[in-house]
Design an enzyme around this catalytic site. Structure first.
Site, PDB file in Angstrom:
ATOM      1  N   GLU A 104       0.833  -1.210   0.000  1.00  0.00           N
ATOM      2  CA  GLU A 104       0.000   0.000   0.000  1.00  0.00           C
ATOM      3  C   GLU A 104       0.866   1.258   0.000  1.00  0.00           C
ATOM      4  O   GLU A 104       0.555   2.242  -0.666  1.00  0.00           O
ATOM      5  CB  GLU A 104      -0.922   0.003   1.224  1.00  0.00           C
ATOM      6  CG  GLU A 104      -1.999  -1.073   1.144  1.00  0.00           C
ATOM      7  CD  GLU A 104      -2.955  -0.994   2.314  1.00  0.00           C
ATOM      8  OE1 GLU A 104      -2.522  -1.316   3.440  1.00  0.00           O
ATOM      9  OE2 GLU A 104      -4.116  -0.604   2.122  1.00  0.00           O
ATOM     10  N   GLU A 141      -4.198  -9.201   3.304  1.00  0.00           N
ATOM     11  CA  GLU A 141      -5.010  -8.867   4.485  1.00  0.00           C
ATOM     12  C   GLU A 141      -6.233  -9.748   4.664  1.00  0.00           C
ATOM     13  O   GLU A 141      -6.568 -10.168   5.783  1.00  0.00           O
ATOM     14  CB  GLU A 141      -5.451  -7.392   4.418  1.00  0.00           C
ATOM     15  CG  GLU A 141      -4.362  -6.382   4.741  1.00  0.00           C
ATOM     16  CD  GLU A 141      -3.484  -6.039   3.548  1.00  0.00           C
ATOM     17  OE1 GLU A 141      -3.567  -6.748   2.514  1.00  0.00           O
ATOM     18  OE2 GLU A 141      -2.715  -5.082   3.634  1.00  0.00           O
TER      19      GLU A 141
END
Ligand code: NAD
Length: 687
Positions: free
Chosen positions: A106, A126
């Site tokens: 990210e 995730e």
């Protein structure tokens, strides 16, 4: 004060921000603080025109520090760091090598460009941890790859290799030579221009492609909450203004990271990470293994050979019987041909793997092997003979392993004059698919021989667990207590399909009776017959499975078992004849059937598992409680998102659990051994 984890270097007019948080540069609070400070410095220093963000050592940020996720997160949080990079008027280029995963990826998506070394992998795992990306991953990735691909990647936690990431437009360039130099050149070429992903539109996608991606993600992800939340967040990227969508994504991330499911998945993550690191083997180095000999080319032997070939080993496949050898070699060839046909493997790679296989009847070639894995019939006499022969032919120092499911490893090792070299390697069927590998410690097994087994597990991409030498080791012994409890419930009034449905609804991949039909009722039947003489005559004994076998109902392969299978391609169907057989068994014992509800079924089954786990821990067969969770999740279809039976037990609290076991002992009747709970409830220290 936290130690500095980030330093700023210079390459002319480009700053090089180096993240140095060994071993994997995990994105901890200190790292976030350091990157933020470096970005501020970049902004303030007029002599700098841009920056490169790079990891020290072998990797970019390979993930977040998961231990932080169960607590309040320290400032600055990742979205603020990324916002600072975007707000900075000078371009920042992420230089990727090793792994850029989770928050690390990210952060890279928050930069103006990404340059990757060959060999890099990127991804957002995730969802596999019960959360969603919380720092813009669900918003920035779709801007690069479109909605359908972003859904697929995020919901499966897929990792893309550098070349695929380049093709997908996720990285801007591959660095052929030195990564840092290439990234600096790239940063300079931007000439002060920003390329913020947040300013890009999400590419339009056909509604059908989006719907297809959503449906397959939900199916593969078993409709877990994080999967649905990730889909919603990605879909929002095309509909909701970016700042609002980012705030929503963060709120969902915050909610999910402290959810029960996320705690359970983190527990399982740590349990698996630690399963192959055994305190009792500290200091033992694995012996080097390149050539593996597999003896017995049946179901297990050929699966083990495939797993070893896929991991790059040279494999010698030995048999006693030419026809069986031929069948085994054909099975292996068909496996690789199928992978090529399915587009899962390049033809050249398959040819390369197959070229490492030698199938032979010449046992003298055993002298070439570093590790021998025996997978012949489950008969102690046969195995002892085979081991005597192996031990005479294998070179000194070679590890000799048995893939026995239940037999006494010491009785096998005693047939050799080198029991220190003998270990158990209990693979699960199909051996090239199933993740679990039990490494069995005999009374004489040398620590470095055991370490070799654990290292092999890692090389074969399996989760290896050390177990003591006891009937059924950890997994089959617990499974048999579980199945036995399910049989008790059927005898008392539940139906097999009700038990299966309740446990499947809890999350097991299959119910115990459907599993029994699939693997064949005769294996356990033969075992019961073999052990009949040593069975406690006073112990409760359910006759239903024996009666099914006596009626020729051996499971799926005979078209009937606990269920009936009218067509080979159809699932199990309830059979009134089985209900009548169960009724007769109850009547023989004078049992009046009583109703069960799903909650009771699940509770009794789980308590039986926990009780057996506690007994195994007390006996030292399992050394750590969390190993039980690893075994049940990876070998027996226990739902990962429930964290494993030990995680479940600890959640119940000692008093409730203790009362539960008392009740279980009462309804199980004579022969049930009620365990002390201590070893299950004690938390291991986590490094
Ligand atoms: P299988 O019958 O499919 O294969 C056994 C092979 O061993 C046969 O090809 C046979 O020709 C060969 N063999 C027998 N005696 C031999 C000898 N003396 N020398 C050389 N080869 C010999 O059996 P399988 O299902 O592959 O099981 C093998 C072992 O793996 C057993 O110990 C079993 O308990 C264990 N195991 C099986 C499973 C499973 O689900 N099938 C799972 C875990 C472990």
């Amino acid at each position: 004060m936290s130690e500095a984890r980030v330093r700023m270097e210079r390459d002319g007019d480009i700053a090089v921000i180096v993240i140095d948080n060994p071993p994997i540069n995990a994105g901890s609070a200190a790292v976030r603080q350091g990157v933020l400070a470096a970005v501020r410095q970049l902004e303030a220093d007029a002599s700098l025109r841009g920056a490169v963000l790079i990891g020290a050592g072998g990797t970019f940020i390979a993930g977040s520090d998961l231990r932080e996720f169960g607590q309040p997160l320290a400032e600055p949080q990742l979205p603020a760091v990324i916002a600072a990079i975007e707000a900075c008027p000078k371009p920042v280029v992420a230089a990727l090598h090793g792994a850029a995963l989770g928050g690390g990826f990210e952060l890279a998506l928050g930069c103006d460009a990404r340059v990757a070394a060959p060999g890099t992998v990127v991804g957002l795992p995730e969802v596999t941890l019960g959360i969603i990306p919380g720092a813009g991953g669900t918003q920035r990735l779709p801007r690069l790859v479109g909605i359908p691909r972003a859904i697929r990647m995020i919901c499966s936690g897929e990792r893309l290799a550098a070349a695929a990431a380049l093709e997908a437009g996720i990285v801007d360039a591959l660095a052929e030579g030195d990564l840092r130099t290439a990234a600096v050149v790239h940063a300079r070429s931007l000439a002060g221009r920003k390329q913020r992903l947040r300013e890009r539109a999400v590419p339009a996608a056909a509604a059908a492609a989006v719907a297809e991606a959503v449906q397959s993600a939900l199916k593969a992800g078993k409709r877990r909450p994080a999967v649905q939340a990730a889909i919603d967040a990605v879909l929002a990227s095309a509909r909701v203004p970016m700042s609002e969508a980012l705030a929503d994504e963060r709120a969902v991330f915050e909610r999910l990271r402290v959810s029960r499911e996320a705690f359970a998945l983190r527990h399982q993550f740590f349990a698996e990470r630690d399963s192959a690191k055994h305190p009792s083997l500290e200091g033992a180095s694995p012996r080097a293994v390149q050539r593996v000999a597999v003896i017995g080319a049946g179901t297990m032997g050929s699966g083990i050979a495939i797993a070893a070939l896929e991991a790059g080993h040279e494999v010698l496949l030995l048999e006693q019987d030419a026809a069986a050898l031929e069948r085994g070699a054909t099975r292996i060839h068909e496996h690789f041909a199928g992978r090529v046909r399915g587009g899962k493997l390049e033809a050249a790679a398959a040819a390369c793997a197959e070229a490492r296989l030698q199938a032979s009847l010449d046992w003298s070639r055993l002298a070439e092997a570093d590790l021998v894995i025996e997978a012949v019939f489950e008969d102690v006499g046969v195995k002892r003979q085979v081991f005597e022969r192996i031990a005479a032919l294998a070179r000194p120092g070679a590890v000799l392993a048995s893939n026995t499911s239940y037999l006494d490893l010491d009785a096998i090792a005693d047939a050799t004059r080198r029991p220190q070299d003998v270990i158990g390697l209990h693979f699960f069927s199909p051996a090239n698919v199933m993740k679990l590998l039990e490494v069995v410690r005999g009374k004489s097994s040398a620590p470095d021989a055991l370490a070799t087994g654990l290292a092999l597990g890692k090389r074969l991409k399996k989760v290896a667990v050390l177990t003591g030498n006891a009937f059924g080791f950890i997994g089959n012994r617990i499974y048999s207590a579980y199945r036995c409890q399910c049989e008790f419930m059927v005898e008392e009034g539940a139906t097999p399909d009700q038990v299966d449905a309740a446990l499947q609804h809890f999350g097991f991949a299959m119910g115990p009776f459907a599993v029994a039909d699939l693997s064949g009722l005769d294996i356990a039947w033969r075992m019961r017959q073999a052990r009949a003489a040593s069975r406690d005559p006073a112990a409760r004994y359910v006759h239903i499975p024996d009666r099914l076998c006596e009626a020729g109902r051996l499971g799926r392969k005979t078209g009937a078992g606990y269920y009936v299978y009218p067509r080979a391609d159809e699932g199990p169907q309830v059979d009134p004849a089985v209900q009548a057989l169960i009724d007769r068994c109850r009547a023989d014992k004078g049992i009046v059937a009583r109703p069960f509800d799903d909650a009771e079924i699940v509770r009794r089954a789980l308590l039986a598992i926990v009780n057996e786990a506690a007994l195994l821990l007390a006996e030292g067969v399992a050394e750590r409680a969390t190993d039980v969770d690893v075994v049940l999740v990876n070998g027996y279809g226990f739902p990962r998102w429930e964290g494993g039976p030990v995680f479940w037990a600890r959640e119940q609290g000692e008093a409730a659990l203790s009362a539960g076991l008392d009740e279980l002992a009462r309804c199980s009747g004579p022969g049930f051994v009620r365990a002390a709970l201590g070893p299950v409830l004690t938390e291991e220290a986590r490094a």
